[in-house]
Design an enzyme around this catalytic site. Structure first.
Site, PDB file in Angstrom:
ATOM      1  N   HIS A  62     -16.154  -5.034  38.399  1.00  0.00           N
ATOM      2  CA  HIS A  62     -16.241  -5.320  36.957  1.00  0.00           C
ATOM      3  C   HIS A  62     -16.784  -6.712  36.748  1.00  0.00           C
ATOM      4  O   HIS A  62     -16.915  -7.501  37.708  1.00  0.00           O
ATOM      5  CB  HIS A  62     -14.892  -5.104  36.262  1.00  0.00           C
ATOM      6  CG  HIS A  62     -13.793  -6.036  36.676  1.00  0.00           C
ATOM      7  ND1 HIS A  62     -13.330  -6.126  37.971  1.00  0.00           N
ATOM      8  CD2 HIS A  62     -13.053  -6.930  35.960  1.00  0.00           C
ATOM      9  CE1 HIS A  62     -12.344  -7.001  38.019  1.00  0.00           C
ATOM     10  NE2 HIS A  62     -12.166  -7.529  36.824  1.00  0.00           N
ATOM     11  N   HIS A  64     -15.694  -9.488  35.270  1.00  0.00           N
ATOM     12  CA  HIS A  64     -14.941 -10.734  35.152  1.00  0.00           C
ATOM     13  C   HIS A  64     -15.430 -11.651  36.283  1.00  0.00           C
ATOM     14  O   HIS A  64     -15.625 -11.202  37.416  1.00  0.00           O
ATOM     15  CB  HIS A  64     -13.434 -10.490  35.266  1.00  0.00           C
ATOM     16  CG  HIS A  64     -12.829  -9.990  33.974  1.00  0.00           C
ATOM     17  ND1 HIS A  64     -11.645  -9.321  33.912  1.00  0.00           N
ATOM     18  CD2 HIS A  64     -13.284 -10.109  32.686  1.00  0.00           C
ATOM     19  CE1 HIS A  64     -11.375  -9.027  32.642  1.00  0.00           C
ATOM     20  NE2 HIS A  64     -12.362  -9.485  31.884  1.00  0.00           N
ATOM     21  N   ASP A  66     -14.307 -13.804  38.284  1.00  0.00           N
ATOM     22  CA  ASP A  66     -13.652 -13.933  39.602  1.00  0.00           C
ATOM     23  C   ASP A  66     -14.004 -12.786  40.543  1.00  0.00           C
ATOM     24  O   ASP A  66     -13.615 -12.813  41.707  1.00  0.00           O
ATOM     25  CB  ASP A  66     -12.126 -14.070  39.433  1.00  0.00           C
ATOM     26  CG  ASP A  66     -11.493 -12.930  38.644  1.00  0.00           C
ATOM     27  OD1 ASP A  66     -12.119 -12.424  37.691  1.00  0.00           O
ATOM     28  OD2 ASP A  66     -10.356 -12.541  38.979  1.00  0.00           O
ATOM     29  N   HIS A  67     -14.761 -11.804  40.049  1.00  0.00           N
ATOM     30  CA  HIS A  67     -15.173 -10.691  40.911  1.00  0.00           C
ATOM     31  C   HIS A  67     -16.675 -10.664  41.195  1.00  0.00           C
ATOM     32  O   HIS A  67     -17.126  -9.837  41.976  1.00  0.00           O
ATOM     33  CB  HIS A  67     -14.731  -9.354  40.295  1.00  0.00           C
ATOM     34  CG  HIS A  67     -13.239  -9.194  40.313  1.00  0.00           C
ATOM     35  ND1 HIS A  67     -12.585  -8.397  41.209  1.00  0.00           N
ATOM     36  CD2 HIS A  67     -12.273  -9.799  39.571  1.00  0.00           C
ATOM     37  CE1 HIS A  67     -11.268  -8.485  41.002  1.00  0.00           C
ATOM     38  NE2 HIS A  67     -11.067  -9.339  40.013  1.00  0.00           N
ATOM     39  N   HIS A 142      -8.692  -1.554  32.628  1.00  0.00           N
ATOM     40  CA  HIS A 142      -8.704  -3.014  32.525  1.00  0.00           C
ATOM     41  C   HIS A 142      -9.342  -3.409  31.190  1.00  0.00           C
ATOM     42  O   HIS A 142      -9.728  -2.547  30.404  1.00  0.00           O
ATOM     43  CB  HIS A 142      -9.465  -3.581  33.738  1.00  0.00           C
ATOM     44  CG  HIS A 142      -9.177  -5.020  34.015  1.00  0.00           C
ATOM     45  ND1 HIS A 142      -7.920  -5.563  33.987  1.00  0.00           N
ATOM     46  CD2 HIS A 142     -10.007  -6.058  34.338  1.00  0.00           C
ATOM     47  CE1 HIS A 142      -7.985  -6.852  34.273  1.00  0.00           C
ATOM     48  NE2 HIS A 142      -9.242  -7.181  34.476  1.00  0.00           N
ATOM     49  N   HIS A 270      -4.963 -10.160  44.764  1.00  0.00           N
ATOM     50  CA  HIS A 270      -5.240 -10.623  43.389  1.00  0.00           C
ATOM     51  C   HIS A 270      -4.026 -11.324  42.783  1.00  0.00           C
ATOM     52  O   HIS A 270      -3.619 -11.060  41.655  1.00  0.00           O
ATOM     53  CB  HIS A 270      -5.668  -9.432  42.517  1.00  0.00           C
ATOM     54  CG  HIS A 270      -6.453  -9.830  41.303  1.00  0.00           C
ATOM     55  ND1 HIS A 270      -5.878  -9.999  40.068  1.00  0.00           N
ATOM     56  CD2 HIS A 270      -7.754 -10.137  41.134  1.00  0.00           C
ATOM     57  CE1 HIS A 270      -6.793 -10.349  39.186  1.00  0.00           C
ATOM     58  NE2 HIS A 270      -7.946 -10.443  39.817  1.00  0.00           N
TER      59      HIS A 270
END
Lengths: 308, 308
Positions: A62, A64, A66-67, A142, A270
């Site tokens: 996805h 976001h 941090d990914h 999410h 995570h």
């Protein structure tokens, strides 16, 4: 053949001094599959001496940061080091647009072919297949479109018991035996029962990556009996309400999923930056599902190539 | 008052195991100015215990990834940690578009005001001013629009020699003396010469950041007498042709700039990954300009607040 997962990052939204953003490398045979690519992934690959040129596929769960904030940098480095091998990139709508914009302003014309596969994150769907494996998306729940990924080895041939094989068998018949067929004559009468001359095939291994998601038991049908399940565990269960509000899960919920799906091994990751010590997260999960581990930086989890 | 530069990254295009992408923090008084923001900058800030909440301004020299791929992550972390203080971001055209797209797909609505100042990288221009300093762009010569930045302390007041001050001076007259004026009567006749009752002001310090650029002697007028000059030195001079082709500089060229501009202290950075040992780059520069240093990760360079 290797079937091995290496963890590059275990931190949720913000990194901490020793925890990096999400990224994992799944080695299947001699191919490397990179799953998510948080900021600093290329440095973490160097840290663990993993050659990025060996990565064949990258999967982004996805958008976001941090990914995926390490993705443009990793692709740039591959380019600057002259990569020729095509690279398959699987990600949600928008990823291709973002990368294109960045490369346009940097004047980058990649040295290799980047083949983008836009994902429908809302469904279970086969997105990749080669001789050895299949990869499917699984829909997460999410705040933005998000999916997980299931990697499965394909069924393996049945080993032949050589001393029991009649001498008259032709090569095509041997191949059919390996794939489970009986040998029959032209009228359909049984000549040789498969079970008498073959062994059960080796176990086909599987890994399920459940990226950021609220607790979602309707994922269970997809996760049944996987060997290795990574499930996010951002919070302890005393913060279940906050987990629910932010579309994340607790360590207990991850363990409940593992138990209900009868997986072999659960990995937690995570982690919220609030947890300096991760032991309570592990303890909470192990009370429900004992075969659980923390997916911390550098750790390696192998699935052995054996009969189950 | 502090005037101190901290180096967070020294590597050119691709990082290496111990070298990070370009980022520097200039502390002036209690304000932090972040100059460029390569991937991993937020981790480097943590490494050196620099609180990102104290950063007031961020300056991006150009849109090659090694100078800004850490920016979206840093801004996200500021947001997630609840920053309220507005942040000024100076960068070339395109930067705002890229960030907006990333934040749109991540559903991020920043907790603080991000004030974007689009730079004309082709000219020398004042882009920031407060009570203490001014910041100007300087045009670089690179493959994409690129500028450097000059940070200058404003002129400082002249210290008054108390024992020489006549008792009749009013507060406004004292202020005028501090800023270099003589005291005159209404007819314009000199009553008190400034030089008799004041000392020279403290030196106004300056730092020039010459980001990625081909050797460009027409920058010299901007760089004259700066205290601290950072100049990229991607290559040794035996690769001058390659430097020229790729719009980079050699260590010797950086030193020639420093010598011709009569700066006080030269810092070399942006090293090609081919140089495992950086000593030859330093040696090459010091043959021409002895007061040169390597701007490597973690190093700190202070300019002392003294009379020159």
């Amino acid at each position: 053949m290797d079937f091995e997962l290496r963890i590059l990052g275990s931190s949720s939204a913000t990194p901490s001094a020793n925890r990096h953003h999400t990224a994992q490398v799944l080695t299947i045979g001699n191919q490397l599959h990179l799953i998510d690519c948080g900021e600093g992934t290329q440095m973490q690959l160097m840290q663990y001496k993993i050659k990025h040129q060996r990565i064949c596929n990258i999967y982004i769960s996805h958008l976001h940061g941090d990914h995926y904030f390490g993705l443009a940098g990793l692709l740039s480095t591959m380019h600057l080091q002259g990569r020729q091998l095509p690279l398959h990139l699987f990600g949600p709508p928008g990823l291709s647009e973002i990368l294109s914009l960045q490369f346009r302003y940097s004047g980058t014309n990649l040295s290799f072919k980047l083949i983008f596969h836009e994902l429908d994150t809302a469904c279970y769907k086969k997105i990749f297949e080669d001789k050895l494996i299949t990869v499917h998306t699984i829909p997460m729940e999410h705040r933005v479109p998000t999916c997980g990924f299931i990697f499965r080895e394909k069924p393996k041939p049945r080993p032949l018991i050589k001393e029991k094989l009649p001498p008259y068998l032709t090569p095509p018949q041997l191949v059919r035996l390996k794939w489970g067929e009986d040998i029959k004559d032209e009228q359909g009468n049984l000549i040789l029962a498969n079970k008498d001359v073959t062994l059960d095939p080796k176990h086909s291994r599987s890994y399920a990556y459940c990226s950021d998601s609220r607790y979602k038991p309707d994922l269970l049908p997809y996760l049944q009996n996987v060997d290795l399940l990574y499930h996010e565990a951002t919070f302890l269960s005393d913060m279940e309400e906050r987990a629910n509000q932010t579309f994340h899960s607790t360590a207990r919920q991850a363990a409940e999923m593992a138990a209900a799906a009868q997986v072999r091994h659960l990995l937690l990751g995570h982690f919220s930056v609030r947890y300096k010590d991760l032991t309570p997260l592990l303890t909470e999960a192990q009370e429900i599902f004992p075969k659980a581990d923390l997916a911390t930086e550098g750790s390696i989890f192998s699935v052995v190539d054996q009969h189950r």
